[in-house]
Enzyme design. Sequence first.
Site, PDB file in Angstrom:
ATOM      1  N   ASP A 137     132.846  82.138  -3.490  1.00 18.98           N
ATOM      2  CA  ASP A 137     133.440  81.419  -4.768  1.00 18.98           C
ATOM      3  C   ASP A 137     134.927  81.571  -4.864  1.00 18.98           C
ATOM      4  O   ASP A 137     135.634  82.087  -5.699  1.00 18.98           O
ATOM      5  CB  ASP A 137     132.800  81.719  -5.902  1.00 18.98           C
ATOM      6  CG  ASP A 137     132.811  80.790  -7.362  1.00 18.98           C
ATOM      7  OD1 ASP A 137     133.471  79.825  -7.001  1.00 18.98           O
ATOM      8  OD2 ASP A 137     132.323  81.059  -8.142  1.00 18.98           O
ATOM      9  N   ARG A 138     135.668  81.059  -3.821  1.00 20.92           N
ATOM     10  CA  ARG A 138     136.985  81.303  -3.842  1.00 20.92           C
ATOM     11  C   ARG A 138     137.724  80.455  -4.579  1.00 20.92           C
ATOM     12  O   ARG A 138     138.929  80.999  -4.833  1.00 20.92           O
ATOM     13  CB  ARG A 138     137.632  81.231  -2.341  1.00 20.92           C
ATOM     14  CG  ARG A 138     139.076  81.491  -1.864  1.00 20.92           C
ATOM     15  CD  ARG A 138     139.417  82.992  -2.316  1.00 20.92           C
ATOM     16  NE  ARG A 138     140.927  82.929  -2.213  1.00 20.92           N
ATOM     17  CZ  ARG A 138     141.577  82.490  -2.898  1.00 20.92           C
ATOM     18  NH1 ARG A 138     141.430  81.850  -3.959  1.00 20.92           N
ATOM     19  NH2 ARG A 138     143.107  82.674  -2.765  1.00 20.92           N
ATOM     20  N   LYS A 139     137.223  79.176  -4.749  1.00 22.17           N
ATOM     21  CA  LYS A 139     138.074  78.237  -5.804  1.00 22.17           C
ATOM     22  C   LYS A 139     139.493  78.036  -5.202  1.00 22.17           C
ATOM     23  O   LYS A 139     140.456  78.298  -5.974  1.00 22.17           O
ATOM     24  CB  LYS A 139     138.095  78.812  -7.177  1.00 22.17           C
ATOM     25  CG  LYS A 139     136.590  78.724  -7.793  1.00 22.17           C
ATOM     26  CD  LYS A 139     136.872  78.838  -9.519  1.00 22.17           C
ATOM     27  CE  LYS A 139     135.346  78.884 -10.031  1.00 22.17           C
ATOM     28  NZ  LYS A 139     134.622  80.169  -9.561  1.00 22.17           N
ATOM     29  N   PHE A 140     139.492  77.534  -4.006  1.00 24.34           N
ATOM     30  CA  PHE A 140     140.842  77.261  -3.264  1.00 24.34           C
ATOM     31  C   PHE A 140     141.653  76.288  -4.041  1.00 24.34           C
ATOM     32  O   PHE A 140     140.989  75.386  -4.535  1.00 24.34           O
ATOM     33  CB  PHE A 140     140.618  76.822  -1.920  1.00 24.34           C
ATOM     34  CG  PHE A 140     140.031  77.782  -1.073  1.00 24.34           C
ATOM     35  CD1 PHE A 140     140.728  79.021  -0.274  1.00 24.34           C
ATOM     36  CD2 PHE A 140     138.709  77.561  -0.445  1.00 24.34           C
ATOM     37  CE1 PHE A 140     140.367  79.901   0.310  1.00 24.34           C
ATOM     38  CE2 PHE A 140     138.121  78.554   0.423  1.00 24.34           C
ATOM     39  CZ  PHE A 140     138.873  79.693   0.843  1.00 24.34           C
ATOM     40  N   THR A 192     133.913  77.246  -2.434  1.00 23.35           N
ATOM     41  CA  THR A 192     134.289  76.536  -3.600  1.00 23.35           C
ATOM     42  C   THR A 192     135.799  76.134  -3.774  1.00 23.35           C
ATOM     43  O   THR A 192     136.443  76.886  -2.839  1.00 23.35           O
ATOM     44  CB  THR A 192     134.062  76.867  -5.038  1.00 23.35           C
ATOM     45  OG1 THR A 192     134.636  78.292  -4.956  1.00 23.35           O
ATOM     46  CG2 THR A 192     132.541  76.721  -5.548  1.00 23.35           C
TER      47      THR A 192
END
Length: 260
Positions: free
Chosen positions: A91-94, A120
């Site tokens: 869930d890195r939320k780039f 993500t």
Amino acid sequence: DRRKLSFLDRAQLAQNPVAKRLFEIMASKQTTLCLAADLTDATEILNLAEKVGPYICALKTHIDIVDDFSINLIDPLKEIANRHNFILFEDRKFADIGNTVQLQYSKGLYKISSWASLVTAHSVFGKGVLDAIQGAPGSEEKGVFLLAEASATGSLITDAYTKSTLKLTAEYPKLIAGVVCQNPLFLDNPALIQLTPGVKIAQTSDHLGQQYNSPESVVTEKGADIAVVGRGITEATDPVAAAKRYQTLLWDAYLSRINP
Ligand code: BMP
């Protein structure tokens, strides 16, 4: 309306290979539970993954919170995921320019692209983020969940932002596995998976702005295909019993949704 279709039917419609595999896993293991393994100790993550592996379709990490991270965590984690047939999801939320995202995705301590089939991303930086992930070296089988809504109180995401995020999703059908959101969006696109965090039995918030809904309501009212549960499991006195309970509640809600 995707909510009326079975996961097996939707597996046939999925255009992203990881979404297809997820639908198949959900159908065969009868689980729509994604564990948010937000623990800071590597051994604890492995132990939890081993114990709840049979009841989850995906294990979501925030790999940068692990105090004693070393790349040696990855092989055992992959082995557990293979054996219990669930997907690894970072869930890195780039959210940056494409070049930076490509580096964050494949380099550094974590080498996310080498082990996480799913990641993500925020849509705020536009197409570059998706082009970067698509074009990064490494596994062919990868998928992205784009964040269209947040479960946080006072989130700055607007309806217009959510709509534009869904438009962006439509431009990358091969790469996008689904959307992280809180409401039944994209009902006309059964190929995509709705992933909904903020799920807990008998609790409506935490002290830092997290907002919770019950497992039944996220599936029947909010349109969730997969529900993300973290502390509802990790902080339970018996995490295995909790995982089983979430699995059953979520699966029963799915069954009543496709077959009311
Ligand atoms: P918990 O069930 O313990 O509240 O954990 C929720 C998990 O889902 C966390 O890993 C968080 O980063 C993630 N998440 C969220 O809570 N809301 C969002 O809108 C998006 C998320 O990824």
